[in-house]
Design a protein around this motif. Sequence first.
Motif, PDB file in Angstrom:
ATOM      1  N   ALA A 173       0.812  -1.221   0.000  1.00 25.52           N
ATOM      2  CA  ALA A 173       0.000   0.000   0.000  1.00 25.52           C
ATOM      3  C   ALA A 173       0.842   1.265   0.000  1.00 25.52           C
ATOM      4  CB  ALA A 173      -0.944   0.001   1.202  1.00 25.52           C
ATOM      5  N   LEU A 174       2.132   1.151   0.332  1.00 24.43           N
ATOM      6  CA  LEU A 174       3.013   2.316   0.311  1.00 24.43           C
ATOM      7  C   LEU A 174       3.538   2.608  -1.092  1.00 24.43           C
ATOM      8  CD1 LEU A 174       5.051   1.630   3.582  1.00 24.43           C
ATOM      9  CD2 LEU A 174       3.134   3.220   3.278  1.00 24.43           C
ATOM     10  N   ASP A 175       3.322   1.684  -2.005  1.00 24.71           N
ATOM     11  CA  ASP A 175       3.702   1.853  -3.404  1.00 24.71           C
ATOM     12  C   ASP A 175       2.477   2.363  -4.160  1.00 24.71           C
ATOM     13  OD1 ASP A 175       4.192   1.532  -6.150  1.00 24.71           O
ATOM     14  OD2 ASP A 175       5.417  -0.259  -5.858  1.00 24.71           O
ATOM     15  N   ASN A 176       2.456   3.650  -4.504  1.00 25.33           N
ATOM     16  CA  ASN A 176       1.265   4.242  -5.105  1.00 25.33           C
ATOM     17  C   ASN A 176       0.871   3.583  -6.418  1.00 25.33           C
ATOM     18  OD1 ASN A 176       0.909   5.983  -3.004  1.00 25.33           O
ATOM     19  ND2 ASN A 176       1.581   7.826  -4.073  1.00 25.33           N
ATOM     20  N   GLN A 177       1.849   3.175  -7.214  1.00 21.05           N
ATOM     21  CA  GLN A 177       1.520   2.513  -8.471  1.00 21.05           C
ATOM     22  C   GLN A 177       0.845   1.171  -8.212  1.00 21.05           C
ATOM     23  OE1 GLN A 177       1.971   3.733 -11.790  1.00 21.05           O
ATOM     24  NE2 GLN A 177       0.589   1.990 -12.099  1.00 21.05           N
ATOM     25  N   ALA A 178       1.405   0.414  -7.286  1.00 18.92           N
ATOM     26  CA  ALA A 178       0.832  -0.889  -6.948  1.00 18.92           C
ATOM     27  C   ALA A 178      -0.557  -0.733  -6.328  1.00 18.92           C
ATOM     28  CB  ALA A 178       1.761  -1.642  -5.994  1.00 18.92           C
ATOM     29  N   LEU A 179      -0.711   0.276  -5.478  1.00 16.57           N
ATOM     30  CA  LEU A 179      -2.002   0.514  -4.835  1.00 16.57           C
ATOM     31  C   LEU A 179      -3.058   0.905  -5.862  1.00 16.57           C
ATOM     32  CD1 LEU A 179      -3.784   0.814  -2.338  1.00 16.57           C
ATOM     33  CD2 LEU A 179      -2.873   3.136  -2.034  1.00 16.57           C
ATOM     34  N   GLY A 180      -2.702   1.812  -6.771  1.00 19.05           N
ATOM     35  CA  GLY A 180      -3.646   2.236  -7.799  1.00 19.05           C
ATOM     36  C   GLY A 180      -4.064   1.092  -8.702  1.00 19.05           C
ATOM     37  N   ASP A 181      -3.097   0.258  -9.108  1.00 16.03           N
ATOM     38  CA  ASP A 181      -3.414  -0.893  -9.957  1.00 16.03           C
ATOM     39  C   ASP A 181      -4.351  -1.858  -9.240  1.00 16.03           C
ATOM     40  OD1 ASP A 181      -1.787   0.168 -11.903  1.00 16.03           O
ATOM     41  OD2 ASP A 181      -0.084  -1.153 -11.470  1.00 16.03           O
ATOM     42  N   TRP A 182      -4.103  -2.066  -7.942  1.00 18.38           N
ATOM     43  CA  TRP A 182      -4.940  -3.005  -7.193  1.00 18.38           C
ATOM     44  C   TRP A 182      -6.357  -2.472  -7.009  1.00 18.38           C
ATOM     45  CZ3 TRP A 182      -7.291  -2.516  -2.336  1.00 18.38           C
ATOM     46  CH2 TRP A 182      -7.929  -3.694  -1.884  1.00 18.38           C
ATOM     47  N   LEU A 183      -6.524  -1.166  -6.808  1.00 20.81           N
ATOM     48  CA  LEU A 183      -7.863  -0.591  -6.652  1.00 20.81           C
ATOM     49  C   LEU A 183      -8.723  -0.875  -7.883  1.00 20.81           C
ATOM     50  CD1 LEU A 183      -6.902   2.829  -5.031  1.00 20.81           C
ATOM     51  CD2 LEU A 183      -8.240   1.016  -3.943  1.00 20.81           C
ATOM     52  N   ASN A 184      -8.144  -0.708  -9.065  1.00 21.44           N
ATOM     53  CA  ASN A 184      -8.890  -1.013 -10.282  1.00 21.44           C
ATOM     54  C   ASN A 184      -9.134  -2.508 -10.434  1.00 21.44           C
ATOM     55  OD1 ASN A 184      -7.742   1.828 -10.999  1.00 21.44           O
ATOM     56  ND2 ASN A 184      -9.195   1.395 -12.650  1.00 21.44           N
ATOM     57  N   ARG A 185      -8.124  -3.299 -10.056  1.00 19.27           N
ATOM     58  CA  ARG A 185      -8.267  -4.750 -10.169  1.00 19.27           C
ATOM     59  C   ARG A 185      -9.313  -5.286  -9.186  1.00 19.27           C
ATOM     60  NH1 ARG A 185      -3.350  -5.605  -9.917  1.00 19.27           N
ATOM     61  NH2 ARG A 185      -3.047  -6.438  -7.815  1.00 19.27           N
ATOM     62  N   GLU A 186      -9.361  -4.709  -7.994  1.00 16.89           N
ATOM     63  CA  GLU A 186     -10.357  -5.113  -7.002  1.00 16.89           C
ATOM     64  C   GLU A 186     -11.766  -4.909  -7.560  1.00 16.89           C
ATOM     65  OE1 GLU A 186     -11.405  -3.965  -2.362  1.00 16.89           O
ATOM     66  OE2 GLU A 186     -10.999  -2.353  -3.804  1.00 16.89           O
ATOM     67  N   TYR A 187     -11.994  -3.779  -8.198  1.00 17.32           N
ATOM     68  CA  TYR A 187     -13.280  -3.453  -8.808  1.00 17.32           C
ATOM     69  C   TYR A 187     -13.606  -4.438  -9.938  1.00 17.32           C
ATOM     70  CZ  TYR A 187     -16.623  -0.648 -11.581  1.00 17.32           C
ATOM     71  OH  TYR A 187     -17.707  -0.210 -12.315  1.00 17.32           O
ATOM     72  N   ASP A 188     -12.665  -4.611 -10.864  1.00 17.14           N
ATOM     73  CA  ASP A 188     -12.902  -5.470 -12.034  1.00 17.14           C
ATOM     74  C   ASP A 188     -13.142  -6.926 -11.626  1.00 17.14           C
ATOM     75  OD1 ASP A 188     -12.609  -3.331 -13.765  1.00 17.14           O
ATOM     76  OD2 ASP A 188     -10.464  -3.700 -14.100  1.00 17.14           O
TER      77      ASP A 188
END
Length: 289
Positions: free
Chosen positions: A112-127
């Motif tokens: 969660a401290l990696d903004n790129q990883a966090l952003g990618d996961w937020l979209n993946r969680e939704y999809d």
Amino acid sequence: MGWLKALWQGFLGGADFNYQVTERFILEDKLLTITLPASNIASVEPPKEINYPYRNRHWFSEQQRTHTHETYVHIYTELWMYLPIIPILPSCEYGMLSCVFRVKQTPDRVNALDNQALGDWLNREYDEHYNHPIEGENSQGRNTYLRKDMSKHTTLSDEVMAAQLEGSINNWGYPPIPDSSPVNIKGVEWVFHQLVKPYEHSRTDMYCLGLDENHFLVVRFNHRVDRSDKYKKWRKAANKTQQRVMEQVSLTDYTPQASTPQLTDGTLDKPFITTASAKVDTVVEQETA
């Protein structure tokens, strides 16, 4: 003076930064300080918790709630209604802006401290939730259901089938959302994540900030449009409120030796709007449940 302002802006209500409250919450080794306008909705508020030991797995499991694809621990909610200058019907609100603070977890493989990883996961969680092959609770697999239902229409051409499926998901399902992106607010880089549907004026904007490798803070703004013919009258003001609130969010280091911060009770000498309909109760439940 108030009426002149209302006539100029085209609505009553909204956030008033002349009447603000400050709330403080302990998030393990961080102190979250929130300063934002008091709600213009008269309501009885439950007692506020001040300590959020989110790294305690048992505590998090006991406190967490699930709504649609999101599982989280709720911290705080504030609401602002936007009303017509001359109300004609009991339920004639233009819309509402809500601001909700939450703590969420990421899977072990996502930092969660990696903004790129966090952003990618937020979209993946939704999809992954709405396109899950198995239909379940909280709209899991909703898009999968719509695809199966559309596949029954065997007489349609592939082109017509694709167009109708897209329309079905846009209206009754969960269409693709914009990619999450970094946004800098007063020197702090947040991850901006948006839930929005084509052809709808309502939307949800989320600002996410890593607390440690497995947890992050979410500031969630829901712009609920009740009258699509009037949303332009208050949308600009709501956007400004959102930006200003974010500029007043502070997350600083906290040590137990410091004096324990005191919560305000949110009560101010301010005239509250009491004409809001019962829909407010439903939104409060959705935003905090």
